[in-house]
Design an enzyme around this catalytic site. Sequence first.
Site, PDB file in Angstrom:
ATOM      1  N   ARG A  88       0.862  -1.183   0.000  1.00 37.78           N
ATOM      2  CA  ARG A  88       0.000   0.000   0.000  1.00 37.78           C
ATOM      3  C   ARG A  88       0.899   1.233   0.000  1.00 37.78           C
ATOM      4  NH1 ARG A  88      -5.090   0.106   3.726  1.00 37.78           N
ATOM      5  NH2 ARG A  88      -5.759   1.417   1.982  1.00 37.78           N
ATOM      6  N   GLN A 197     -15.299   1.838   6.776  1.00 36.36           N
ATOM      7  CA  GLN A 197     -14.533   1.746   8.029  1.00 36.36           C
ATOM      8  C   GLN A 197     -15.277   2.405   9.194  1.00 36.36           C
ATOM      9  OE1 GLN A 197     -13.219   2.612   5.097  1.00 36.36           O
ATOM     10  NE2 GLN A 197     -11.080   2.024   4.902  1.00 36.36           N
ATOM     11  N   ASP A 238      -2.691   9.286   7.251  1.00 41.21           N
ATOM     12  CA  ASP A 238      -1.831   8.259   6.651  1.00 41.21           C
ATOM     13  C   ASP A 238      -0.437   8.789   6.344  1.00 41.21           C
ATOM     14  OD1 ASP A 238      -4.711   7.302   6.034  1.00 41.21           O
ATOM     15  OD2 ASP A 238      -3.372   5.561   5.858  1.00 41.21           O
TER      16      ASP A 238
HETATM   17  O1  MRU Z   1      -7.570   2.436   3.867  1.00 41.35           O
HETATM   18  P1  MRU Z   1      -7.373   2.419   5.361  1.00 41.35           P
HETATM   19  O2  MRU Z   1      -8.534   1.842   6.091  1.00 41.35           O
HETATM   20  O3  MRU Z   1      -6.064   1.792   5.737  1.00 41.35           O
HETATM   21  O4  MRU Z   1      -7.287   3.955   5.750  1.00 41.35           O
HETATM   22  C1  MRU Z   1      -7.146   4.283   7.095  1.00 41.35           C
HETATM   23  C2  MRU Z   1      -7.178   5.733   7.353  1.00 41.35           C
HETATM   24  O5  MRU Z   1      -7.300   6.545   6.457  1.00 41.35           O
HETATM   25  C3  MRU Z   1      -6.928   6.165   8.778  1.00 41.35           C
HETATM   26  O6  MRU Z   1      -7.624   7.332   9.069  1.00 41.35           O
HETATM   27  C4  MRU Z   1      -5.423   6.410   8.981  1.00 41.35           C
HETATM   28  O7  MRU Z   1      -4.677   5.320   8.527  1.00 41.35           O
HETATM   29  C5  MRU Z   1      -5.094   6.677  10.395  1.00 41.35           C
HETATM   30  S1  MRU Z   1      -5.236   5.259  11.403  1.00 41.35           S
HETATM   31  C6  MRU Z   1      -4.757   5.644  12.958  1.00 41.35           C
END
Ligand code: MRU
Length: 347
Positions: A88, A197, A238
């Site tokens: 990712r 999520q 992220d």
């Molecule tokens: O695609 P994801 O579910 O991995 O994206 C997660 C997010 O965007 C969260 O807000 C971010 O990783 C912060 S987690 C503490």
Amino acid sequence: MVKTIEWTEEGVRMIDQRKLPTVEEYPIFKTYRDIAGAIRSMVIRGAPAIGVAAAMGVALGVRDSKATNMAELRAEFDEIAETLAGTRPTAVNLFWAIERMKRLFKELASEGADKRLVADRLIQEALAIQAEDIEGNKRIGRFGQELLPNSGTILTHCNAGALATAGYGTALGVIRAAVEHGKRLRVLADETRPFLQGARLTAWELWKDGIDVRVISDNMAGSFMRQGLIDAVVVGADRIAANGDVANKIGTYPVAVLAKQHEIPFYVAAPFSTLDLKIPDGSHIPIEQRDPSEMTHISGVRVVPDGVPVFNPAFDVTPNSFVTAIITDRGIAVPPYIENLRRLNHS
Ligand code: MRU
């Protein structure tokens, strides 16, 4: 507290986040390739949790390597690191954790350590990354909870909770800490299309903890803000650039714009492992494009006409001018971020 990820002798156990909230399953991933697959397919997700999974993947790959000498192990290490790094692209914690494992590996290899010692030390390092993440989140919670009102409604987007980290959470850690301090808060969780999520994961973990949570669809936030029903927004990140631009789950940027329009504080909570101070601004952040089927189907049922193309960027970038404060594990940064993040970095 839910165990998002756990090292075991058999492999790495993770809660399967694709199946929540209806099924709570903890499969064990027994090879580094399986762990890479789990990150890519979002069995585990959330920037800090991805970092911990990658570190454990590196340790597992080295422990179970068939290499018979250090030269072979070095070549295999590169393959392990590349496989995990290729899962990712946006969450910088992934690369931060792999780099940390790589540095230790090089140091041990140059000291002439044997494979068994190298593997043991890498396992310890992965466990340290996991423990430090939980401690860091608790600090984020302590700093951040002071910014929240004594009572009111907090909007969050995606899941930046225990499930997205080694435990406790970043944005949800701030909310948890505030509730632990006796603040009477209600959480509105954006459902967060397309992976849901918010609806599936944030609602699940807050509900389990007895924190007052309600789910809204992504297009309701503006109306709730206009009615004065939201007092603050807290989200995770992220990747945060040196100037404070924030990459987070797609849909974060529109929430930030709405918050500014309605004069509602917009807080970002993240550990320093999410900061990428090498890049000057958010235009340098790679945005992951995910499989179209996440958009065209919901729970296996097609919701977009067959043959109609879709877009599926997983993240967006919120410019720093929309961010009221960045709550880190080293303290709170306010604008100008370029100076204040650098100052915290050296503290
Ligand atoms: O695609 P994801 O579910 O991995 O994206 C997660 C997010 O965007 C969260 O807000 C971010 O990783 C912060 S987690 C503490």
